[in-house]
Design an enzyme around this catalytic site. Structure first.
Site, PDB file in Angstrom:
ATOM      1  N   LEU A  84       0.874  -1.181   0.000  1.00  0.00           N
ATOM      2  CA  LEU A  84       0.000   0.000   0.000  1.00  0.00           C
ATOM      3  C   LEU A  84       0.907   1.226   0.000  1.00  0.00           C
ATOM      4  O   LEU A  84       1.141   1.856   1.023  1.00  0.00           O
ATOM      5  CB  LEU A  84      -0.924  -0.017   1.225  1.00  0.00           C
ATOM      6  CG  LEU A  84      -2.034   1.025   1.269  1.00  0.00           C
ATOM      7  CD1 LEU A  84      -2.952   0.908   0.057  1.00  0.00           C
ATOM      8  CD2 LEU A  84      -2.852   0.887   2.537  1.00  0.00           C
ATOM      9  N   HIS A  85       1.465   1.534  -1.172  1.00  0.00           N
ATOM     10  CA  HIS A  85       2.426   2.630  -1.304  1.00  0.00           C
ATOM     11  C   HIS A  85       1.707   3.966  -1.469  1.00  0.00           C
ATOM     12  O   HIS A  85       0.478   4.036  -1.378  1.00  0.00           O
ATOM     13  CB  HIS A  85       3.412   2.342  -2.444  1.00  0.00           C
ATOM     14  CG  HIS A  85       2.752   2.111  -3.766  1.00  0.00           C
ATOM     15  ND1 HIS A  85       2.504   3.119  -4.654  1.00  0.00           N
ATOM     16  CD2 HIS A  85       2.268   0.976  -4.330  1.00  0.00           C
ATOM     17  CE1 HIS A  85       1.913   2.631  -5.734  1.00  0.00           C
ATOM     18  NE2 HIS A  85       1.756   1.320  -5.551  1.00  0.00           N
ATOM     19  N   ALA A  86       2.458   5.023  -1.722  1.00  0.00           N
ATOM     20  CA  ALA A  86       1.938   6.393  -1.683  1.00  0.00           C
ATOM     21  C   ALA A  86       0.727   6.637  -2.586  1.00  0.00           C
ATOM     22  O   ALA A  86      -0.246   7.243  -2.155  1.00  0.00           O
ATOM     23  CB  ALA A  86       3.052   7.380  -2.017  1.00  0.00           C
TER      24      ALA A  86
END
Length: 85
Positions: free
Chosen positions: A14-16
Site C-alpha cells: 500500500l504505497h503512496a
C-alpha cells in the site's frame, strides 16, 4: 458498525499513490469514522501519514472498520476501491 477484511495483493504494498487514493475515497464520507487495522495497530483512513505508517506489504491483511451515518455506502465504495487495486 461495519467491518471487512482485505489482503494487499500489490507487489509493492500500500504505497503512496494507492494510499493517497484511499484517503481521498475515505474523505468522501465525512460522517463515517473509517479505520484501518493491521495487527495491533489501528489508524485513521482519512490521514495519509497514518495510512502510510502501517507499512502494509503484499500479503498483509487489513481490517477496515466503518462506523457512522452512511457506513453502508462507505463500505460498498471501499470494497470496490480495494478490489480495483
Amino acid at each position: 458498525m461495519k467491518e471487512f477484511e482485505h489482503v494487499i495483493m500489490d507487489p509493492v504494498g500500500l504505497h503512496a499513490r494507492p494510499a493517497g487514493l484511499l484517503v481521498k475515497k475515505a474523505m468522501e464520507y465525512p460522517e463515517v469514522d473509517i479505520h484501518l487495522i493491521k495487527g495491533e495497530k489501528t489508524v485513521d483512513a482519512k490521514r495519509l501519514f497514518s495510512v502510510m505508517s502501517l507499512g502494509a506489504k503484499q500479503g498483509d491483511s487489513l481490517r477496515i472498520r466503518l462506523e457512522g451515518k452512511g457506513e453502508e455506502q462507505a463500505e460498498k465504495a471501499l470494497k470496490e476501491f480495494f478490489a480495483s487495486l
